[in-house]
Scaffold this motif. Sequence first.
Motif, PDB file in Angstrom:
ATOM      1  N   GLY A  99       0.830  -1.192   0.000  1.00 59.84           N
ATOM      2  CA  GLY A  99       0.000   0.000   0.000  1.00 59.84           C
ATOM      3  C   GLY A  99       0.866   1.243   0.000  1.00 59.84           C
ATOM      4  N   ALA A 100       0.233   2.410  -0.001  1.00 60.79           N
ATOM      5  CA  ALA A 100       0.970   3.668  -0.140  1.00 60.79           C
ATOM      6  C   ALA A 100       1.969   3.878   1.002  1.00 60.79           C
ATOM      7  N   ALA A 101       1.523   3.694   2.253  1.00 60.85           N
ATOM      8  CA  ALA A 101       2.425   3.906   3.393  1.00 60.85           C
ATOM      9  C   ALA A 101       3.560   2.896   3.398  1.00 60.85           C
ATOM     10  N   SER A 102       3.253   1.639   3.045  1.00 60.98           N
ATOM     11  CA  SER A 102       4.292   0.607   3.043  1.00 60.98           C
ATOM     12  C   SER A 102       5.309   0.839   1.934  1.00 60.98           C
ATOM     13  N   LEU A 103       4.864   1.233   0.748  1.00 52.82           N
ATOM     14  CA  LEU A 103       5.812   1.546  -0.330  1.00 52.82           C
ATOM     15  C   LEU A 103       6.749   2.671   0.094  1.00 52.82           C
ATOM     16  N   ALA A 104       6.204   3.694   0.752  1.00 50.53           N
ATOM     17  CA  ALA A 104       7.052   4.776   1.255  1.00 50.53           C
ATOM     18  C   ALA A 104       8.039   4.254   2.296  1.00 50.53           C
ATOM     19  N   ALA A 105       7.593   3.299   3.112  1.00 52.69           N
ATOM     20  CA  ALA A 105       8.482   2.725   4.129  1.00 52.69           C
ATOM     21  C   ALA A 105       9.618   1.950   3.495  1.00 52.69           C
ATOM     22  N   TRP A 106       9.326   1.176   2.432  1.00 49.43           N
ATOM     23  CA  TRP A 106      10.394   0.406   1.767  1.00 49.43           C
ATOM     24  C   TRP A 106      11.414   1.344   1.127  1.00 49.43           C
ATOM     25  N   VAL A 107      10.944   2.426   0.568  1.00 53.43           N
ATOM     26  CA  VAL A 107      11.880   3.407   0.002  1.00 53.43           C
ATOM     27  C   VAL A 107      12.786   3.953   1.102  1.00 53.43           C
ATOM     28  N   ASN A 108      12.193   4.331   2.223  1.00 51.22           N
ATOM     29  CA  ASN A 108      12.973   4.890   3.321  1.00 51.22           C
ATOM     30  C   ASN A 108      13.947   3.872   3.917  1.00 51.22           C
ATOM     31  N   MET A 109      13.596   2.592   3.860  1.00 48.67           N
ATOM     32  CA  MET A 109      14.463   1.571   4.427  1.00 48.67           C
ATOM     33  C   MET A 109      15.794   1.478   3.688  1.00 48.67           C
ATOM     34  N   LEU A 110      15.801   1.840   2.417  1.00 51.22           N
ATOM     35  CA  LEU A 110      17.036   1.780   1.629  1.00 51.22           C
ATOM     36  C   LEU A 110      17.921   3.003   1.858  1.00 51.22           C
ATOM     37  N   GLY A 111      17.362   4.039   2.456  1.00 53.77           N
ATOM     38  CA  GLY A 111      18.127   5.261   2.679  1.00 53.77           C
ATOM     39  C   GLY A 111      19.390   5.083   3.497  1.00 53.77           C
ATOM     40  N   PRO A 112      19.346   4.298   4.611  1.00 56.16           N
ATOM     41  CA  PRO A 112      20.561   4.130   5.394  1.00 56.16           C
ATOM     42  C   PRO A 112      21.740   3.587   4.593  1.00 56.16           C
ATOM     43  N   LEU A 113      21.476   2.685   3.657  1.00 55.55           N
ATOM     44  CA  LEU A 113      22.571   2.145   2.842  1.00 55.55           C
ATOM     45  C   LEU A 113      23.228   3.248   2.031  1.00 55.55           C
TER      46      LEU A 113
END
Length: 408
Positions: A255-269
Amino acid sequence: MKTLVERLSPSRLVLLVCTAEILSMTGFATYPALLPRLRAEWDMSNSEAGLISGTFFVGYMLATPFLVGLTDRIDTRRIYLLATMLACAGSLGFALFAQGLLSAVFFQVLVGAGLAGTYMPGLRLLTDHFRGAVPSRGVAFYTATFGLGTTGSLLLAGALEPVGWQWAFFAAAVGPFIAGPLIFFSFPARPPQGSDAPPVPVFDFRPVLRNREAMGYILGYAAHCWELFGLRSWLPAFFAFSLGLTATEGGFWFGAASLAAWVNMLGPLASIFGNEAAVKRGRRRLILSAMTGSGLLACLVGFSAPLPIILVFILTTLYFLCVMGDSAALTAGMVAASEPGRKGAAMALHSLMGFGAGFLAPLAFGSVLDAAGGNESVTAWGLAFAALGVWSLVAVGLMVLRKIFSSS
């Protein structure tokens, strides 16, 4: 008797502070995750919805000179504990009392003030107690963890939204309630170390403004935050728009919130690898490359909304990785360039400039969205995203011109 921190290795110290950071941020993205629902439920315009997102950073800006600047004078643990209580109160206030624009603005200010007293003070605690050979790596992991905190906040809000948006805010109050005591009882009770310089007034940023190297990183961080927080504030709503155009049912995981969360999860790398590249090849080169890439991709992302969601997700992820690529390099550069005894003041101005841009960006995004045709227009979304990238391109141009004129 030694405290927990005094018994920890550098890697475990970083892990402790990063864990507290994630817990302190459970309320950070709750409102952006619920923005589409609350905009409709409270009958708000895009500008009003963006204003609520932006006032988070008003709270951050108002509290920063006090909560961050005072780390040069008093025990940072006490500041951290107070700030987590503010964040907790803001999320609880949302859950119990928020009924529209004005009340939401007030509680967003409290949550933002809470972050002001945990993010940079947490970095202060880390750098003051770090005993390793490469402190910039500790800074890189800490700044990268901001993305994990954002991801956790988005997933928590997305998971609880079907139960009721108030429950999402109740859950968001739990993290800071745990983080404050965790930091307070883990670190030794003592004033900041390593400074023989006379203390300066809390609001006196003149010594920092005269530090040209530190100011270069601070201004670059402002451009970075304009793009980053504008993107984070509107990303769930953008994914909801794209999913609606393609009539795609994502469910919870997509869903919209989860897709945004997956994008943010890659930020630390991106932040960690960006810092490693900066150490090996130079901070300036890394910052120029990241800002150029993010500025150009910003002009493409919004117009991609009608494409299949997997392509929208990939393009948005590439954009976010570029935005995050210079995060640790900018902050580590500021810390390294700060004068002894004025680290707290430099961190305060760094946060003030960065999160000040973070306040304006969501509001500007929503205003462009309204002016260009509304949240049902692909063109409006494209122009709103382009408005985020423009300042990174301006910053790159200024850095290039400065190099040309300084070498001529």
